[in-house]
Design an enzyme around this catalytic site. Structure first.
Site, PDB file in Angstrom:
ATOM      1  N   ARG A  14       0.842  -1.206   0.000  1.00 18.05           N
ATOM      2  CA  ARG A  14       0.000   0.000   0.000  1.00 18.05           C
ATOM      3  C   ARG A  14       0.872   1.249   0.000  1.00 18.05           C
ATOM      4  O   ARG A  14       0.525   2.272  -0.597  1.00 18.05           O
ATOM      5  CB  ARG A  14      -0.944   0.015   1.198  1.00 18.05           C
ATOM      6  CG  ARG A  14      -0.237   0.001   2.531  1.00 18.05           C
ATOM      7  CD  ARG A  14      -1.195   0.091   3.708  1.00 18.05           C
ATOM      8  NE  ARG A  14      -0.479  -0.160   4.957  1.00 18.05           N
ATOM      9  CZ  ARG A  14      -0.675   0.527   6.074  1.00 18.05           C
ATOM     10  NH1 ARG A  14      -1.567   1.484   6.118  1.00 18.05           N
ATOM     11  NH2 ARG A  14       0.007   0.241   7.144  1.00 18.05           N
ATOM     12  N   SER A  41      -4.810   5.311   5.419  1.00 12.58           N
ATOM     13  CA  SER A  41      -4.478   3.890   5.481  1.00 12.58           C
ATOM     14  C   SER A  41      -4.151   3.305   4.109  1.00 12.58           C
ATOM     15  O   SER A  41      -3.254   2.485   3.983  1.00 12.58           O
ATOM     16  CB  SER A  41      -5.647   3.110   6.084  1.00 12.58           C
ATOM     17  OG  SER A  41      -5.907   3.570   7.390  1.00 12.58           O
ATOM     18  N   GLU A  62     -18.724   3.567  -0.033  1.00 15.11           N
ATOM     19  CA  GLU A  62     -17.985   2.801  -1.048  1.00 15.11           C
ATOM     20  C   GLU A  62     -18.813   2.566  -2.309  1.00 15.11           C
ATOM     21  O   GLU A  62     -18.288   2.605  -3.426  1.00 15.11           O
ATOM     22  CB  GLU A  62     -17.518   1.452  -0.474  1.00 15.11           C
ATOM     23  CG  GLU A  62     -16.459   1.563   0.616  1.00 15.11           C
ATOM     24  CD  GLU A  62     -17.048   1.885   1.984  1.00 15.11           C
ATOM     25  OE1 GLU A  62     -18.286   1.828   2.125  1.00 15.11           O
ATOM     26  OE2 GLU A  62     -16.276   2.204   2.906  1.00 15.11           O
ATOM     27  N   ARG A 170      -1.383  -4.517   4.115  1.00 17.38           N
ATOM     28  CA  ARG A 170      -1.073  -3.558   5.167  1.00 17.38           C
ATOM     29  C   ARG A 170       0.360  -3.766   5.620  1.00 17.38           C
ATOM     30  O   ARG A 170       1.104  -2.823   5.860  1.00 17.38           O
ATOM     31  CB  ARG A 170      -2.016  -3.772   6.350  1.00 17.38           C
ATOM     32  CG  ARG A 170      -1.625  -2.977   7.585  1.00 17.38           C
ATOM     33  CD  ARG A 170      -2.625  -3.211   8.721  1.00 17.38           C
ATOM     34  NE  ARG A 170      -2.325  -2.358   9.868  1.00 17.38           N
ATOM     35  CZ  ARG A 170      -1.588  -2.747  10.900  1.00 17.38           C
ATOM     36  NH1 ARG A 170      -1.070  -3.958  10.937  1.00 17.38           N
ATOM     37  NH2 ARG A 170      -1.361  -1.917  11.900  1.00 17.38           N
TER      38      ARG A 170
END
Lengths: 319, 307
Positions: A14, A41, A62, A170
């Protein structure tokens, strides 16, 4: 040719994605980035800061974000639509109708994929996204194994003119590619050839552990395997995988995703129709995820180097 | 049973519409009589294509046809000979089941050959049961799963703003929803979103025909107070008689004059409008097609009106 994980500092895919977007903003004036309250994030925040007029903060919506991105794509923009893999793939109907069936070249980015996110637990661990995205005609489904591959993937997507899904982690990933590596969409990336006792296929978060597991097995006198990185889950490189499978006689897949519907399923589908070799699918064995540290969860699901090495050895010995 | 004998409508030659160029900014002051006749010609083709297809949605197609007629003839900038003209205004039909209300005007204007209308819902046809933009010229987005169109329209409108100069958008975007469709949550996501992004080049037109599959909208899941809801979401809200061309044209003009907010037009319509057979049973004619005799009855009524 043997590649092992290098000593370069590990980078989450990411993060590599966020860097790549920011770097490409100037070159591609039609690039537009959308996020649903997770830009810190997903790392789309970097683009947001550099190009505020082309960043759309959509709030926690979303479904609306995906539709909006579809509209932008249908009018010539290059939209990247970012959220966690679990939330964005959860809006399957919008992806199916407004994106895929409308031929809208939305680049859907699902970060925080798999049990590798750790403590947040099952609700945040996208474990079904590959299966969902793979079921849509024309959808390109990608999952990079390190930062080098991520950056190249994002660049390739700038000029890709149909819907695509990219699954990112992540957690930090060890670099497995040398400088000068060239990402070729749809082509199996062979990372290591210790031997032909089996073909070990990995993707995303399991690439580093699989490369390590293969090295350990080779050093420990165990089976000597060839390691392939399946960065393109759809269209799967059926020919490339079949060719290596013929050489190796056995195939083992390992992924941080439900074994139902994921990369392993794609490999099984490709090989079964060519009535080739036995395949073992390692991964999350059709159970819900749970809270724990990423390390504990990788251990539990045998996605770490030790777990993969054990499972490979066991399965090959038992047969 | 009285079954009027009517000529095969597929052999009827539609009038040669003498229209001004359609790629100029609206309103084009098309005479109301032309709009009315155009809509009725479309109704003829809709009832014929639905009768031949044997499945489809007459009620919602008839309630929307005055709206699509006005948009295509009087309001939207577009080029029938160049469907993908980049500067065209866009129309997203979010209530995808009413797609005959697009196919018929698209055929009248030359986007489609008129005889292609009779392939509706057949294997291999570009005219799918619900809109499919990858197949059919003049269709901007695939819809049919209700509630999604307004988000797509918002994205198009944002692109129009990004490509525009100052406050002048490169193009305008229109979205037609049903009223039952407003029960979908995603509509309200878009309703909350569009004013935040100041997409003043976006107009949503709600074809409020009052019916849905399981009954009347007010009984199934009431939407009222509808105008107050959109006002609360900071839209420019107008309520009109959706069959009145003059009112609709004025509302579209008012929408174009807005430079900060998107516009929501609540069009009060009658399901099946323009065919007394359909109007008699609002709910019944949602997803049922007329038999040959019933179709002929509707055709005779419309032909009578056209004179």
């Amino acid at each position: 040719m043997t590649t092992t994980t290098t000593t370069t500092k590990p980078v989450a895919s990411r993060e590599a994605f966020g860097n790549a977007l920011e770097a490409l903003g100037r070159e591609f004036p039609h690039l537009v980035v959308l996020d649903a309250d997770l830009s810190k994030s997903t790392m789309s925040m970097k683009f947001a800061k550099a190009y505020p007029a082309r960043f759309l903060e959509m709030g926690i919506q979303e479904a609306n974000m995906l539709g909006t991105a579809a509209g932008l794509a249908l009018c010539g923009k290059i939209p990247f639509c970012c959220s966690f893999a679990c939330f964005i793939s959860g809006r399957f109907d919008q992806i199916k109708m407004s994106v895929a069936y409308s031929g809208a070249a939305v680049r859907i980015i699902g970060t925080h994929a798999g049990v590798g996110i750790g403590e947040d637990g099952y609700s945040q661990q996208g474990l079904e996204d590959l299966g969902l995205m793979r079921s849509l005609p024309g959808m390109l489904v990608l999952q990079p194994g390190d930062d080098v591959e991520t950056e190249q993937m994002i660049r390739v997507l700038m000029t890709h003119r149909s819907p695509a899904y990219v699954r990112l982690t992540r957690q930090k990933l060890p670099r497995v590619h040398r400088d000068g590596y060239r990402f070729e969409p749809g082509k199996l990336d062979v990372l290591a050839r210790h031997g032909t006792d089996a073909l070990l296929l990995c993707t995303g978060g399991t690439v580093g552990p699989a490369v390590d597991a293969a090295a350990r097995l080779a050093q420990g006198g165990g089976p000597r395997v060839t390691v392939g990185n399946v960065h393109t889950i759809k269209p799967i490189d059926a020919d490339g995988i079949a060719a290596l499978a013929r050489e190796c006689k056995r195939v083992i897949t390992v992924e941080d995703h439900n074994v139902v519907g994921g990369m392993g399923s794609a490999v099984v589908e490709a090989l079964a129709e060519r009535h080739l070799v036995p395949v073992k699918r390692l991964g999350v064995q059709d159970v819900f995820g749970e809270s724990g540290t990423p390390e504990e969860l990788y251990r539990r699901h045998h996605l770490d180097a030790e777990g993969i090495a054990d499972d490979v050895r066991d399965w090959l010995t038992r047969r | 049973m009285t079954t009027p004998t009517v000529a095969d409508i597929t052999q009827r030659k539609p009038p040669a519409w003498s229209l001004p160029p359609l790629d100029t900014p609206g309103s084009r002051a098309i005479p109301v009589d032309t709009l009315r006749r155009f809509a009725d010609e479309c109704r003829l083709d809709i009832v014929e294509m639905l009768c031949r297809a044997g499945s489809g949605h007459p009620g919602g197609s008839f309630s929307a046809i005055n709206l699509t007629t006005t948009l295509f003839l009087d309001e939207m900038r577009h080029r029938p000979h160049e469907p993908r003209w980049p500067e065209r205004d866009r129309l997203v039909l979010s209530k995808g089941h009413a797609v005959p209300s697009l196919y018929a005007p698209l055929a009248q204007l030359g986007y489609l050959r008129r005889d292609e209308l009779w392939t509706l819902r057949r294997l291999g046809s570009r005219l799918q049961g619900h809109p499919a933009n990858m197949l059919c010229p003049g269709i901007e987005a695939s819809t049919g799963s209700l509630g999604q169109g307004l988000s797509v329209a918002q994205g198009m409108a944002l692109a129009g703003l990004m490509d525009g100069k100052g406050k002048d958008p490169a193009f305008r975007v229109y979205c037609i929803t049903g009223d039952g469709e407003l029960q979908e949550g995603q509509v309200w996501e878009a309703a909350m979103s569009a004013p935040r992004h100041k997409v003043h080049n976006l107009t949503v037109i709600m074809d409020c025909n009052g019916g849905q599959i399981d009954g009347l909208v007010k009984d199934v899941l009431d939407l009222e107070p509808l105008a107050d809801k959109w006002k609360a979401f900071n839209w420019h809200v107008l309520t009109i008689d959706g069959h009145d061309f003059v009112q609709f044209r004025a509302a579209l003009q008012a929408a174009r004059a807005e430079t900060t907010r998107p516009t929501a037009i609540i069009a009060r319509t009658t399901k099946g409008h323009g065919a007394s057979l359909f109007e008699k049973d609002l709910v019944g004619w949602h997803g049922k097609t007329p038999t040959r005799d019933e179709a002929n009855q509707v055709i005779a009524e419309i032909l009578g009106r056209l004179g």
